[in-house]
Design an enzyme around this catalytic site. Structure first.
Site, PDB file in Angstrom:
ATOM      1  N   HIS A  18      72.580  41.958  92.154  1.00 47.86           N
ATOM      2  CA  HIS A  18      73.532  42.128  93.330  1.00 47.86           C
ATOM      3  C   HIS A  18      74.888  42.640  93.345  1.00 47.86           C
ATOM      4  CE1 HIS A  18      70.365  39.286  95.403  1.00 47.86           C
ATOM      5  NE2 HIS A  18      70.059  40.755  95.570  1.00 47.86           N
ATOM      6  N   HIS A  41      60.769  46.161  97.333  1.00 50.55           N
ATOM      7  CA  HIS A  41      60.234  45.040  97.352  1.00 50.55           C
ATOM      8  C   HIS A  41      61.728  44.152  98.215  1.00 50.55           C
ATOM      9  CE1 HIS A  41      57.921  47.021  94.275  1.00 50.55           C
ATOM     10  NE2 HIS A  41      57.152  46.313  94.584  1.00 50.55           N
ATOM     11  N   SER A  99      68.855  41.875  98.703  1.00 52.92           N
ATOM     12  CA  SER A  99      69.066  43.059  98.691  1.00 52.92           C
ATOM     13  C   SER A  99      69.221  43.945  99.915  1.00 52.92           C
ATOM     14  CB  SER A  99      68.413  43.985  97.676  1.00 52.92           C
ATOM     15  OG  SER A  99      66.947  43.765  97.765  1.00 52.92           O
ATOM     16  N   GLU A 117      58.009  45.606 102.415  1.00 49.23           N
ATOM     17  CA  GLU A 117      57.560  44.218 101.906  1.00 49.23           C
ATOM     18  C   GLU A 117      56.164  44.310 102.376  1.00 49.23           C
ATOM     19  OE1 GLU A 117      56.426  41.043 100.266  1.00 49.23           O
ATOM     20  OE2 GLU A 117      58.435  41.818  99.968  1.00 49.23           O
ATOM     21  N   ASP A 142      53.016  48.594 100.611  1.00 47.87           N
ATOM     22  CA  ASP A 142      53.329  48.635  99.265  1.00 47.87           C
ATOM     23  C   ASP A 142      54.554  49.492  98.900  1.00 47.87           C
ATOM     24  OD1 ASP A 142      52.408  48.251  96.323  1.00 47.87           O
ATOM     25  OD2 ASP A 142      52.341  50.583  96.591  1.00 47.87           O
ATOM     26  N   GLY A 143      55.628  49.014  98.343  1.00 52.57           N
ATOM     27  CA  GLY A 143      56.700  49.626  98.057  1.00 52.57           C
ATOM     28  C   GLY A 143      56.576  50.789  97.142  1.00 52.57           C
ATOM     29  N   ASP A 168      62.514  46.257  92.662  1.00 53.19           N
ATOM     30  CA  ASP A 168      62.928  45.050  92.249  1.00 53.19           C
ATOM     31  C   ASP A 168      61.478  44.336  92.357  1.00 53.19           C
ATOM     32  OD1 ASP A 168      63.759  42.468  91.820  1.00 53.19           O
ATOM     33  OD2 ASP A 168      64.481  41.976  93.655  1.00 53.19           O
TER      34      ASP A 168
END
Length: 285
Positions: A18, A41, A99, A117, A142-143, A168
């Site tokens: 971060h 994600h 995030s 997500e 799905d990212g 991530d």
């Protein structure tokens, strides 16, 4: 998929991720043109460190809690701590921003954010947490697949020349996750070559990551930079001893800006044998 980031929110890996994320956002917003951010994600985007999950692991005590107590004077860390304060003023004394929240905090009215997500319950919470922000589109998907679907980014007739993709993943597949992440990065670079790409990765034994470093250096990007924080020696494959950020197309002199922040995080969060690293796998031209 059983991973829940609520168990790990605010740990040393989140601190590194971060701090770097906010610095990347500030580099983007230094120019007036609108930008786009994709968080592949996103999880739920906002956490309570006094909740059952965070209390069960206690990981935040050796992460954000320790950093708040130490309060290093480094500008990048102060920027991060100011964001934590802003989050807690809005959501309560034990809130911790994920995030998506940090992206929303750092970016501007003209910018756009897509947060993905896959887990249905987490995606619903993510959507509820940002229902009032028209800049943020939440995708229950799905990212990795979203990289292909959402890049190059556009909003209506606006096409975004600048922006960031944050990857991530939970690394439930251990080292196999690196191959999936690198494949997504290749796709993103092919579709949006001017975009910045940021991949977070865990470090247990650094020598096990040598194939990943070689593949990352060979990506078709202008540059490849790794920023790493080890809070203890990487002498055990059974625990996360640190983590890193792989940055493709990083801002000019970003390594010089981040090196003092890495040193300050190591001093504040590290045990005996802690280390930090800032190294170009491929130097900018």
């Amino acid at each position: 998929m059983n991973y829940r980031h609520a168990f790990h929110a605010g740990n040393h890996a989140d601190v590194l991720k971060h701090v770097v994320l906010l610095a990347l956002c500030d580099a983007l917003t230094a120019k007036p043109a609108a930008c786009f951010a994709l968080d592949t994600h996103g999880s739920r985007g906002l956490y309570k460190l006094d909740g059952e999950a965070a209390q069960k692991t206690g990981e935040a005590q050796d992460g954000i809690a320790r950093l708040l107590a130490e309060a290093p004077r480094n500008p990048a860390i102060q920027r991060y701590l100011a964001a934590i304060k802003a989050c807690r003023q809005q959501h309560g004394a034990h809130a911790y921003p994920g995030s998506p929240w940090l992206l929303a905090h750092a970016l501007r009215e003209q910018d756009r954010i897509a947060a993905c997500e896959l887990h249905p319950e987490e995606a619903n919470v993510l959507r509820d947490n940002f229902a009032g922000d028209p800049r943020i589109a939440v995708h229950a998907r799905d990212g990795y697949a979203a990289v292909k679907a959402l890049l190059p980014p556009k909003h209506g007739t606006v096409k975004f020349a600048r922006g960031l993709v944050l990857i991530d993943p939970p690394y439930e597949a251990q080292l196999d996750e690196f191959d999936a992440a690198l494949a997504a990065i290749r796709e993103a670079l092919a579709r949006w070559p001017q975009g910045m790409l940021a991949l977070w990765y865990p470090i247990k034994l650094r020598r096990a990551l040598q194939p990943f470093y070689r593949k990352a250096a060979a990506l078709d990007a202008k540059s490849a930079l790794v920023l790493e924080l080890l809070v203890r020696p990487d002498d055990s494959p059974l625990r996360m001893n640190g983590s890193g950020m792989l940055l493709l197309n990083a801002p000019w002199q970003f390594d010089a800006a981040m090196a003092p922040a890495l040193d300050a995080m190591r001093a504040a969060l590290g045990e005996a044998g802690a280390a930090s690293r800032s190294e170009w796998l491929r130097s900018p031209a």
